[in-house]
Write an enzyme that holds these catalytic residues in place. Structure first.
Site, PDB file in Angstrom:
ATOM      1  N   ALA A 159     -11.154 -10.221   5.960  1.00  0.00           N
ATOM      2  CA  ALA A 159     -11.746  -9.978   4.626  1.00  0.00           C
ATOM      3  C   ALA A 159     -12.587 -10.982   4.015  1.00  0.00           C
ATOM      4  O   ALA A 159     -13.297 -10.531   3.114  1.00  0.00           O
ATOM      5  CB  ALA A 159     -10.184 -10.461   3.971  1.00  0.00           C
ATOM      6  N   LYS A 184      -9.401  -5.173  11.522  1.00  0.00           N
ATOM      7  CA  LYS A 184     -10.707  -5.030  10.803  1.00  0.00           C
ATOM      8  C   LYS A 184     -12.096  -4.919  11.342  1.00  0.00           C
ATOM      9  O   LYS A 184     -13.002  -3.971  11.228  1.00  0.00           O
ATOM     10  CB  LYS A 184     -10.864  -5.580   9.457  1.00  0.00           C
ATOM     11  CG  LYS A 184      -9.893  -5.304   8.356  1.00  0.00           C
ATOM     12  CD  LYS A 184      -9.953  -5.987   7.307  1.00  0.00           C
ATOM     13  CE  LYS A 184      -8.643  -5.697   6.346  1.00  0.00           C
ATOM     14  NZ  LYS A 184      -8.580  -6.373   4.952  1.00  0.00           N
ATOM     15  N   LEU A 220     -15.299 -23.514  13.153  1.00  0.00           N
ATOM     16  CA  LEU A 220     -16.502 -23.650  12.509  1.00  0.00           C
ATOM     17  C   LEU A 220     -17.707 -22.340  13.215  1.00  0.00           C
ATOM     18  O   LEU A 220     -18.573 -22.005  12.176  1.00  0.00           O
ATOM     19  CB  LEU A 220     -17.303 -24.797  12.997  1.00  0.00           C
ATOM     20  CG  LEU A 220     -18.537 -25.244  12.283  1.00  0.00           C
ATOM     21  CD1 LEU A 220     -18.313 -25.537  10.785  1.00  0.00           C
ATOM     22  CD2 LEU A 220     -18.966 -26.583  12.814  1.00  0.00           C
ATOM     23  N   SER A 246       0.637  -1.192   0.045  1.00  0.00           N
ATOM     24  CA  SER A 246       0.067  -0.034   0.030  1.00  0.00           C
ATOM     25  C   SER A 246       0.820   1.298  -0.069  1.00  0.00           C
ATOM     26  O   SER A 246       0.492   2.323  -0.668  1.00  0.00           O
ATOM     27  CB  SER A 246      -0.877   0.221   1.201  1.00  0.00           C
ATOM     28  OG  SER A 246      -1.792  -1.025   0.967  1.00  0.00           O
TER      29      SER A 246
HETATM   30  P1  NAP Z   1      -8.094 -12.463   9.773  1.00  0.00           P
HETATM   31  O1  NAP Z   1      -9.439 -11.563   9.922  1.00  0.00           O
HETATM   32  O2  NAP Z   1      -7.215 -12.472  10.936  1.00  0.00           O
HETATM   33  O3  NAP Z   1      -8.695 -13.858   9.373  1.00  0.00           O
HETATM   34  C1  NAP Z   1      -7.689 -14.946   8.947  1.00  0.00           C
HETATM   35  C2  NAP Z   1      -8.426 -15.969   8.496  1.00  0.00           C
HETATM   36  O4  NAP Z   1      -7.326 -17.008   8.228  1.00  0.00           O
HETATM   37  C3  NAP Z   1      -9.469 -16.565   9.423  1.00  0.00           C
HETATM   38  O5  NAP Z   1     -10.482 -17.351   8.762  1.00  0.00           O
HETATM   39  C4  NAP Z   1      -8.581 -17.858  10.004  1.00  0.00           C
HETATM   40  O6  NAP Z   1      -9.364 -18.866  10.507  1.00  0.00           O
HETATM   41  C5  NAP Z   1      -7.769 -18.198   8.794  1.00  0.00           C
HETATM   42  N1  NAP Z   1      -6.609 -18.891   9.192  1.00  0.00           N
HETATM   43  C6  NAP Z   1      -5.556 -18.279   9.637  1.00  0.00           C
HETATM   44  N2  NAP Z   1      -4.562 -19.221   9.836  1.00  0.00           N
HETATM   45  C7  NAP Z   1      -5.009 -20.356   9.517  1.00  0.00           C
HETATM   46  C8  NAP Z   1      -4.490 -21.754   9.328  1.00  0.00           C
HETATM   47  N3  NAP Z   1      -3.272 -21.983   9.883  1.00  0.00           N
HETATM   48  N4  NAP Z   1      -5.249 -22.716   9.014  1.00  0.00           N
HETATM   49  C9  NAP Z   1      -6.354 -22.303   8.468  1.00  0.00           C
HETATM   50  N5  NAP Z   1      -7.013 -21.157   8.753  1.00  0.00           N
HETATM   51  C10 NAP Z   1      -6.157 -20.234   9.075  1.00  0.00           C
HETATM   52  O7  NAP Z   1      -7.354 -11.839   8.507  1.00  0.00           O
HETATM   53  P2  NAP Z   1      -8.134 -11.085   7.171  1.00  0.00           P
HETATM   54  O8  NAP Z   1      -8.086  -9.521   7.230  1.00  0.00           O
HETATM   55  O9  NAP Z   1      -9.294 -11.815   6.662  1.00  0.00           O
HETATM   56  O10 NAP Z   1      -6.921 -11.271   5.888  1.00  0.00           O
HETATM   57  C11 NAP Z   1      -6.704 -12.682   5.649  1.00  0.00           C
HETATM   58  C12 NAP Z   1      -5.691 -12.710   4.177  1.00  0.00           C
HETATM   59  O11 NAP Z   1      -6.236 -12.091   3.204  1.00  0.00           O
HETATM   60  C13 NAP Z   1      -4.355 -12.185   4.619  1.00  0.00           C
HETATM   61  O12 NAP Z   1      -3.323 -12.881   3.813  1.00  0.00           O
HETATM   62  C14 NAP Z   1      -4.575 -10.987   3.851  1.00  0.00           C
HETATM   63  O13 NAP Z   1      -3.105 -10.437   3.529  1.00  0.00           O
HETATM   64  C15 NAP Z   1      -5.211 -11.005   2.848  1.00  0.00           C
HETATM   65  N6  NAP Z   1      -5.936  -9.754   2.310  1.00  0.00           N
HETATM   66  C16 NAP Z   1      -5.822  -9.426   1.027  1.00  0.00           C
HETATM   67  C17 NAP Z   1      -6.628  -8.157   0.650  1.00  0.00           C
HETATM   68  C18 NAP Z   1      -6.315  -7.798  -0.815  1.00  0.00           C
HETATM   69  O14 NAP Z   1      -6.587  -6.636  -1.181  1.00  0.00           O
HETATM   70  N7  NAP Z   1      -5.626  -8.556  -1.652  1.00  0.00           N
HETATM   71  C19 NAP Z   1      -7.382  -7.688   1.449  1.00  0.00           C
HETATM   72  C20 NAP Z   1      -7.475  -8.236   2.601  1.00  0.00           C
HETATM   73  C21 NAP Z   1      -6.757  -9.152   3.212  1.00  0.00           C
HETATM   74  P3  NAP Z   1      -9.745 -18.633  11.818  1.00  0.00           P
HETATM   75  O15 NAP Z   1     -10.947 -18.032  11.933  1.00  0.00           O
HETATM   76  O16 NAP Z   1      -9.954 -20.448  12.282  1.00  0.00           O
HETATM   77  O17 NAP Z   1      -8.768 -18.258  13.031  1.00  0.00           O
END
Ligand code: NAP
Length: 499
Positions: free
Chosen positions: A365, A299, A387, A252
């Site tokens: 996300a 977020k 879950l 960013s």
């Molecule tokens: P978050 O709120 O922390 O959520 C993380 C998610 O990943 C949850 O569903 C979590 O499951 C799961 N997870 C984490 N470690 C895991 C593992 N070892 N095995 C299985 N599931 C696992 O994060 P977020 O903001 O949603 O972001 C998630 C990803 O998306 C990041 O890599 C981020 O960089 C990317 N992202 C990209 C964009 C873009 O513009 N391209 C925008 C936003 C995010 P649990 O609920 O079980 O913990």
């Protein structure tokens, strides 16, 4: 006030190595700091020659281990080395060290007299490599024994609050005759916004040797110039940024800062990491940050903290964009529209009517993506490690949900027109697909699925590579990032990023 100088810290093993590195960065720096404590012992015999060979103003530093350096031979040996380096300094400015770094407790009268006689300025430093230092104003006053000395305080912050204190102290300082540095990843704003701290200089390291002192978290001069346009930062520069934790990789700053420069806007976008969202918000308010992006893991907290939320944020329950208007924080979500734009562009579809979609993950996300899939008319199943989170999110849109493991393989097969990977699993991984980096390792791709992995570091994640090898069309999260960034830019500046 003098503009903040850029100092290149040289931590090579030999003088020749340091000079070669210095040559690469010469156009981007004002001062070079020779870290004698990193030199091999034979090389230390030649340090007096260094300023003449370097051809830029030089700082002589021989840092003890207790202050984060490598010098182990004791204070008597250090004093002798200082003496050898500084003895018989010439009138010629280019042939002598212009600055020497003496710690707060290093007072050798004969050395100090010599230094004063030769017109060398002392950087009077205090370091705490583990803890924050308090009462900064008093400490600065006490450090400085005369006007030729430049007091320097460097500490390891425990939270962004400690960094905020540093900026608040600097507001009341009248000149730029001091150096305030917070080390480590939390301290990055003090390196980029050194002009706001009215710092005499900001320390950088060559990219080639930045790992010699990882605890400092120095930026390299090219990043400071090309990404943050450091020399353009002044009192009128408007501040923007991104917060998250650990915020190891983000594109960013490049995206926003490049657009500010193209459009001739006096703005800078910086990372300010924080484990605690409330500290980040307090930091942003205190520094007058006008808008910022929010990423993992804040977020959802952000959505619940804003003064005003737009309807998408209340529907999604997560915010990735905060904008300050007259002291109030307005929350927006640009992930949903950024994702939808990227998906439709990639697939050539107008909507997701009659499409069966799997959403892998139920984090911040994923909430935006579930909202977008629903808005586009798709039917989805949400798979998550936890879950209850999948269930809660699915219930908002009448979607199905399931646990994310091999017991759900047949359900994933039912929802396989488009598979959207939203977990952080696979982020930063360069290895081949395995259960630790591929969240759907148990699923055999048929080749007809579209796989959208919202991760963009690396550009091809392990699951993307596996799916592509089976003939699937795959896309990463970079376009989503760009498109959500474009919308953020409009919210921040009122102007389009691309026109
Ligand atoms: P978050 O709120 O922390 O959520 C993380 C998610 O990943 C949850 O569903 C979590 O499951 C799961 N997870 C984490 N470690 C895991 C593992 N070892 N095995 C299985 N599931 C696992 O994060 P977020 O903001 O949603 O972001 C998630 C990803 O998306 C990041 O890599 C981020 O960089 C990317 N992202 C990209 C964009 C873009 O513009 N391209 C925008 C936003 C995010 P649990 O609920 O079980 O913990």
């Amino acid at each position: 006030m003098e503009p903040t100088k850029i100092c290149l810290t040289l931590s090579g093993k030999t003088i020749a190595e340091n000079l070669a590195v210095l040559d690469r960065y010469r156009p981007y720096i004002d001062i070079a700091e020779l870290r004698v404590d990193f030199l091999e012992s034979d090389e230390r015999l030649h340090i007096r020659e260094f300023p003449r060979l370097a051809g830029v103003p030089c700082i002589l530093t021989i840092r003890r281990q207790i202050d984060g350096g490598k010098f182990l031979e004791g204070e008597a040996a250090r004093t002798i080395l200082f003496g050898k380096a500084l003895a018989f300094q010439q009138e010629d400015k280019d042939a002598k060290f212009e600055y020497v770094d003496f710690e707060e407790d290093f007072h050798i009268p004969s050395l100090q007299d010599a230094v004063h006689a030769f017109g060398i300025r002392i950087i009077r430093s205090v370091h705490d490599m583990r803890n924050p230092i308090h009462s900064l104003r008093e400490r600065l006053d006490n450090l400085k024994s005369n006007e030729y000395e430049i007091p320097k305080i460097a500490f390891m912050p425990h939270s962004l609050k400690d960094v905020q204190r540093m900026f608040e102290t600097a507001k009341v300082l009248k000149d730029s005759n001091h150096i305030l540095v917070a080390m480590g990843p939390l301290g990055v704003p003090t390196r980029i916004l050194a002009p706001r701290l009215k710092n005499f200089l900001t320390y950088t390291s060559p990219a080639e040797t930045v790992e010699n002192m990882p605890e400092l978290f120095h930026l390299d001069p090219l990043t400071l110039k090309n990404t943050y346009h450091f020399s353009d930062i002044n009192d009128s520069t408007e501040l923007y940024g991104i917060t998250g934790w650990p915020l190891n990789a983000t594109s960013s700053p490049e995206l926003h800062n490049e657009a500010y420069v193209k459009k001739g806007m006096n703005k800078v976008y910086i990372p300010f990491r924080s484990e605690n969202f409330f500290d980040a918000l307090s930091f942003a308010s205190s520094l007058g940050i006008k808008g910022f992006s929010i990423t993992i893991p804040h977020k959802e907290t952000a959505a619940n903290t804003a003064d005003v939320v737009d309807e998408k944020v209340s529907a999604i329950g997560a915010s990735n964009t905060f904008v300050n208007r007259d002291g109030r924080w307005f929350a927006y979500n640009t992930d949903a529209s950024g994702f939808a734009r990227s998906l439709l562009e990639f697939t050539g579809l107008k909507n997701l009517n009659h499409k069966k979609v799997s959403i892998i993950g139920a984090g911040g996300a994923s909430r935006a993506i579930a909202y977008a899939v629903h808005s586009l008319g798709g039917k989805a199943c949400i798979f998550n490690r936890t879950l209850s989170k999948a269930k809660e999110l699915a219930s908002m849109y009448d979607f199905e949900y399931a646990i994310l493991d091999s017991s759900s393989a047949s359900l994933l097969k039912k929802y396989n027109d488009i598979i959207i990977q939203t977990t952080s699993k696979g982020m930063g991984s360069k290895e081949a697909s395995n259960p630790d980096n591929d969240p759907v390792y148990f699923y055999d791709f048929k080749g007809k699925e579209v796989l959208f992995d919202i991760i963009y570091h690396p550009t091809v994640t392990p699951v993307m590579r596996r799916a592509a090898e089976c003939g699937c069309r795959v896309i990463n999260g970079y376009d989503m990032l760009r498109y959500q960034g474009y919308e953020q830019f409009e919210l921040f500046t009122g102007e389009s990023m691309t026109n």
